[in-house]
Design a protein around this motif. Sequence first.
Motif, PDB file in Angstrom:
ATOM      1  N   THR A  44      30.012  47.348  41.761  1.00  0.00           N
ATOM      2  CA  THR A  44      29.033  46.257  41.680  1.00  0.00           C
ATOM      3  C   THR A  44      27.719  46.547  42.415  1.00  0.00           C
ATOM      4  O   THR A  44      26.642  46.278  41.870  1.00  0.00           O
ATOM      5  CB  THR A  44      29.653  44.945  42.194  1.00  0.00           C
ATOM      6  N   LYS A  50      32.245  45.024  36.107  1.00  0.00           N
ATOM      7  CA  LYS A  50      33.426  44.349  35.570  1.00  0.00           C
ATOM      8  C   LYS A  50      33.869  44.981  34.259  1.00  0.00           C
ATOM      9  O   LYS A  50      35.064  45.110  33.989  1.00  0.00           O
ATOM     10  CB  LYS A  50      33.120  42.861  35.363  1.00  0.00           C
ATOM     11  N   GLU A  80      35.841  47.169  40.441  1.00  0.00           N
ATOM     12  CA  GLU A  80      34.748  46.201  40.367  1.00  0.00           C
ATOM     13  C   GLU A  80      34.046  46.069  41.719  1.00  0.00           C
ATOM     14  O   GLU A  80      32.808  46.047  41.794  1.00  0.00           O
ATOM     15  CB  GLU A  80      35.292  44.848  39.917  1.00  0.00           C
ATOM     16  N   GLU A 116      41.815  47.393  39.129  1.00  0.00           N
ATOM     17  CA  GLU A 116      40.677  46.725  38.497  1.00  0.00           C
ATOM     18  C   GLU A 116      39.791  46.034  39.528  1.00  0.00           C
ATOM     19  O   GLU A 116      38.561  46.134  39.470  1.00  0.00           O
ATOM     20  CB  GLU A 116      41.182  45.715  37.459  1.00  0.00           C
ATOM     21  N   GLN A 117      40.416  45.366  40.481  1.00  0.00           N
ATOM     22  CA  GLN A 117      39.639  44.668  41.509  1.00  0.00           C
ATOM     23  C   GLN A 117      38.836  45.645  42.369  1.00  0.00           C
ATOM     24  O   GLN A 117      37.663  45.386  42.692  1.00  0.00           O
ATOM     25  CB  GLN A 117      40.577  43.864  42.404  1.00  0.00           C
ATOM     26  N   GLU A 141      28.103  42.574  36.010  1.00  0.00           N
ATOM     27  CA  GLU A 141      28.603  42.614  34.635  1.00  0.00           C
ATOM     28  C   GLU A 141      29.060  44.012  34.237  1.00  0.00           C
ATOM     29  O   GLU A 141      30.142  44.182  33.661  1.00  0.00           O
ATOM     30  CB  GLU A 141      27.526  42.115  33.671  1.00  0.00           C
TER      31      GLU A 141
END
Length: 222
Positions: free
Chosen positions: A204, A213, A200, A196-197, A210
């Motif tokens: 980005t 994420k 993102e 997930e990190q 947003e």
Amino acid sequence: MVDRTPQAARALPGRYSLPREFIAQHQRARIIAALAEETVEKGYRAVTVADIVRRAGIARNTFYENFSSKEDCFLAACDFAVNEALDRVVDAGGKFAAWPETIRAGLGAFLRYVANEPALARTCIVEALSAGPAAVERYERSIQAFVPFFSRGRKVSPNGDELPETLEETIVGGIFWILYQRIIMGQVEQIEDLLEQLVEFSLTPYLGAEAAKRVAAETDTG
């Protein structure tokens, strides 16, 4: 004892009349696996051809039928790992039409490969940086191999024309560096938790914070 032999090098059960080409490829993969395991235990510079031969269970001349030197075998291990990882990334990402989802799926497949092949991962991501100029060049080439996977983001980004030319290299290099850190800290088993990190982080610059994420938090559907 956990079997850390790369999947491509694991023997098939039962008796088969296998083509000579398959046997040769299998043998080559076992030698690469032996080099990776020895590298994890001793560090690349301390590994000898005798160590590799012993772990692979082959004759010394068989090693030299496949590789000209320890360095040649090391570089082949890097190529092998990158090709295997890319195959998984492309296959996973190809199940989605939208580019952000292909990135999430592809990164997930990449992290799974690293977690499942810790010896190869350490060899190609950690040891390559101190194994000599040719190995460093292979490391840089590995980064470049994944760049096109991210470059497609420029077509969907609202500010695609303004993105830095080196953005994709920076993203892939950042991912490799994060994995480097986790590997040397002995946290390979937790690498998939970074998905997930990293999604993102990767999305980005193209989509905005947003939207990136939101995609990063999605549940796998492929």
